[in-house]
Design a protein around this motif. Structure first.
Motif, mmCIF file in Angstrom:
data_model
loop_
_atom_site.group_PDB
_atom_site.id
_atom_site.type_symbol
_atom_site.label_atom_id
_atom_site.label_comp_id
_atom_site.label_asym_id
_atom_site.label_seq_id
_atom_site.Cartn_x
_atom_site.Cartn_y
_atom_site.Cartn_z
ATOM 1 N N ILE A 8 0.651 -1.611 0.420
ATOM 2 C CA ILE A 8 0.006 0.484 0.105
ATOM 3 C C ILE A 8 1.243 1.522 0.326
ATOM 4 O O ILE A 8 0.548 1.850 -0.548
ATOM 5 N N GLY A 9 1.937 1.489 0.983
ATOM 6 C CA GLY A 9 3.026 2.550 0.376
ATOM 7 C C GLY A 9 2.816 2.509 -0.481
ATOM 8 O O GLY A 9 3.687 4.451 -0.979
ATOM 9 N N SER A 10 3.794 1.437 -1.463
ATOM 10 C CA SER A 10 4.728 1.797 -1.708
ATOM 11 C C SER A 10 3.375 2.406 -3.402
ATOM 12 O O SER A 10 3.964 2.268 -4.992
ATOM 13 N N GLY A 11 2.269 2.427 -3.003
ATOM 14 C CA GLY A 11 1.780 3.065 -4.402
ATOM 15 C C GLY A 11 1.378 1.913 -4.818
ATOM 16 O O GLY A 11 0.909 2.229 -6.372
ATOM 17 N N PHE A 12 1.040 0.416 -4.448
ATOM 18 C CA PHE A 12 0.678 -0.991 -4.917
ATOM 19 C C PHE A 12 1.740 -1.324 -6.016
ATOM 20 O O PHE A 12 1.373 -1.870 -7.369
ATOM 21 N N GLY A 13 2.842 -0.723 -5.499
ATOM 22 C CA GLY A 13 3.979 -0.971 -6.671
ATOM 23 C C GLY A 13 5.084 0.162 -7.728
ATOM 24 O O GLY A 13 5.666 -0.254 -8.158
ATOM 25 N N SER A 14 4.295 1.344 -7.654
ATOM 26 C CA SER A 14 4.617 2.421 -8.299
ATOM 27 C C SER A 14 5.504 3.009 -7.542
ATOM 28 O O SER A 14 6.452 3.347 -8.315
ATOM 29 N N GLY A 15 5.505 3.084 -6.412
ATOM 30 C CA GLY A 15 6.842 3.484 -6.129
ATOM 31 C C GLY A 15 8.552 2.958 -5.697
ATOM 32 O O GLY A 15 9.213 3.104 -5.255
ATOM 33 N N TYR A 16 7.867 1.081 -6.553
ATOM 34 C CA TYR A 16 9.398 0.480 -7.106
ATOM 35 C C TYR A 16 9.738 1.221 -8.004
ATOM 36 O O TYR A 16 11.369 0.502 -8.337
ATOM 37 N N SER A 17 9.377 1.913 -8.707
ATOM 38 C CA SER A 17 10.164 2.542 -9.895
ATOM 39 C C SER A 17 11.578 3.071 -9.859
ATOM 40 O O SER A 17 11.709 3.501 -8.907
ATOM 41 N N PRO A 18 12.844 2.261 -10.434
ATOM 42 C CA PRO A 18 14.183 2.702 -10.161
ATOM 43 C C PRO A 18 13.973 3.954 -10.489
ATOM 44 O O PRO A 18 15.356 4.710 -9.910
ATOM 45 N N VAL A 19 13.305 5.380 -11.148
ATOM 46 C CA VAL A 19 13.516 6.417 -11.757
ATOM 47 C C VAL A 19 12.138 6.858 -11.355
ATOM 48 O O VAL A 19 10.998 6.812 -11.447
ATOM 49 N N GLY A 25 4.259 7.023 -8.725
ATOM 50 C CA GLY A 25 3.052 7.107 -8.180
ATOM 51 C C GLY A 25 1.434 7.871 -8.044
ATOM 52 O O GLY A 25 0.137 7.727 -8.161
ATOM 53 N N SER A 26 2.195 9.295 -8.509
ATOM 54 C CA SER A 26 1.281 10.378 -8.944
ATOM 55 C C SER A 26 0.745 10.155 -9.936
ATOM 56 O O SER A 26 -0.544 10.389 -10.304
ATOM 57 N N LEU A 27 1.686 9.610 -10.970
ATOM 58 C CA LEU A 27 0.762 9.371 -11.932
ATOM 59 C C LEU A 27 -0.716 8.194 -12.189
ATOM 60 O O LEU A 27 -1.614 8.191 -12.951
ATOM 61 N N PHE A 79 -0.048 10.415 -3.868
ATOM 62 C CA PHE A 79 -1.415 9.839 -3.970
ATOM 63 C C PHE A 79 -2.611 11.378 -3.193
ATOM 64 O O PHE A 79 -3.274 11.997 -4.125
ATOM 65 N N ALA A 80 -2.517 11.442 -2.112
ATOM 66 C CA ALA A 80 -3.140 11.948 -1.708
ATOM 67 C C ALA A 80 -2.922 13.324 -1.914
ATOM 68 O O ALA A 80 -4.357 14.126 -2.683
ATOM 69 N N GLY A 81 -1.882 13.653 -2.050
ATOM 70 C CA GLY A 81 -1.782 15.536 -2.617
ATOM 71 C C GLY A 81 -1.543 15.486 -3.679
ATOM 72 O O GLY A 81 -2.942 16.661 -4.211
ATOM 73 N N GLN A 82 -1.763 14.228 -4.833
ATOM 74 C CA GLN A 82 -2.648 14.748 -6.210
ATOM 75 C C GLN A 82 -4.149 14.470 -6.076
ATOM 76 O O GLN A 82 -4.542 15.599 -7.161
ATOM 77 N N GLY A 83 -4.578 14.000 -5.352
ATOM 78 C CA GLY A 83 -6.143 14.007 -5.323
ATOM 79 C C GLY A 83 -6.146 15.435 -4.700
ATOM 80 O O GLY A 83 -7.475 15.515 -5.260
ATOM 81 N N LEU A 84 -6.039 15.831 -4.048
ATOM 82 C CA LEU A 84 -6.272 17.332 -4.049
ATOM 83 C C LEU A 84 -6.092 18.105 -4.359
ATOM 84 O O LEU A 84 -6.774 19.151 -4.697
ATOM 85 N N LEU A 104 -2.679 19.081 -16.652
ATOM 86 C CA LEU A 104 -2.507 19.827 -16.150
ATOM 87 C C LEU A 104 -1.829 19.966 -14.219
ATOM 88 O O LEU A 104 -0.775 20.689 -14.025
ATOM 89 N N GLY A 105 -2.800 19.258 -14.145
ATOM 90 C CA GLY A 105 -2.752 18.984 -12.887
ATOM 91 C C GLY A 105 -2.027 18.148 -12.200
ATOM 92 O O GLY A 105 -1.181 18.378 -11.138
ATOM 93 N N PHE A 106 -1.785 17.731 -12.850
ATOM 94 C CA PHE A 106 -0.637 16.802 -12.679
ATOM 95 C C PHE A 106 0.463 16.785 -12.962
ATOM 96 O O PHE A 106 1.732 17.000 -11.894
ATOM 97 N N LEU A 107 1.641 17.407 -13.882
ATOM 98 C CA LEU A 107 2.568 19.241 -14.003
ATOM 99 C C LEU A 107 2.457 19.884 -13.016
ATOM 100 O O LEU A 107 3.747 19.823 -12.106
ATOM 101 N N LEU A 108 1.537 20.921 -12.719
ATOM 102 C CA LEU A 108 1.563 21.869 -11.265
ATOM 103 C C LEU A 108 1.885 20.588 -10.096
ATOM 104 O O LEU A 108 2.279 21.394 -8.947
ATOM 105 N N PHE A 109 1.621 19.441 -9.279
ATOM 106 C CA PHE A 109 1.614 18.486 -8.334
ATOM 107 C C PHE A 109 2.721 18.941 -8.119
ATOM 108 O O PHE A 109 3.873 18.411 -7.213
ATOM 109 N N ARG A 110 3.493 17.724 -9.337
ATOM 110 C CA ARG A 110 4.714 17.486 -9.268
ATOM 111 C C ARG A 110 5.793 18.668 -9.165
ATOM 112 O O ARG A 110 6.799 18.681 -8.567
ATOM 113 N N ILE A 111 5.685 20.029 -9.859
ATOM 114 C CA ILE A 111 6.490 21.348 -9.876
ATOM 115 C C ILE A 111 6.636 21.558 -8.155
ATOM 116 O O ILE A 111 7.477 21.450 -7.471
#
Length: 162
Positions: A8-19, A25-27, A79-84, A104-111
């Protein structure tokens, strides 16, 4: 229980991305967000952010024990921040405007999440799960303000409909 918390913490595995695990996770979080926005952009997103926040606080101690302090693999906070970012953002019936708004929301959050301006970095230092979560929620809030402003400007002054 530990493997479940790590998954769960890894965002259902997305957090294991090497880069860029936070980016992945946001995506990934955009998938449930898109469907929630189809149902209710206020209560649905508020529920999503609340559940992801509770999950972040629940799994953080185990994730930090396994991966170290504020680990990159822990992306449930993304996940929480991207949702907001998408609270009260309405989608249209057309796919292209929806993809533009989500992008746009994704890019703004990542920035905001990567650069951590305007005090976000200080909040992150609170420590443990709370600091891990709060920096992403604040980044999400800043991105939300920017996204809503962009939508207003594009609709009002450029006659673009979302």
């Amino acid at each position: 229980m530990k493997p479940l918390k790590l998954f769960i913490g890894s965002g259902f595995g997305s957090g294991y991305s090497p880069v860029a695990p936070g980016t992945f996770g946001s995506l990934l979080s955009l998938v449930p967000i898109y469907f929630i926005l189809q149902i209710d952009s206020v209560l649905g997103i508020a529920f999503f952010v609340t559940i992801c926040s509770i999950l972040t606080l629940w799994v953080s101690p185990v994730c930090e024990e396994e991966w170290g302090e504020d680990p990159g693999t822990l992306v449930m906070d993304e996940f929480a921040g991207q949702g907001l970012v998408f609270l009260s953002v309405s989608l249209s019936l057309d796919l292209i405007p929806n993809l533009i708004v989500l992008s746009l929301g994704f890019l703004l959050f990542r920035i905001f999440d990567i650069w951590k301006p305007l005090g976000i970095n200080k909040v992150q230092k609170i420590g443990k799960g709370l600091g891990i979560l709060l920096d992403d929620l604040i980044a999400g809030l800043y991105a939300f303000i920017c996204l809503k402003t962009l939508i207003f400007i594009l609709c009002k002054f450029f006659d673009i409909t979302f």
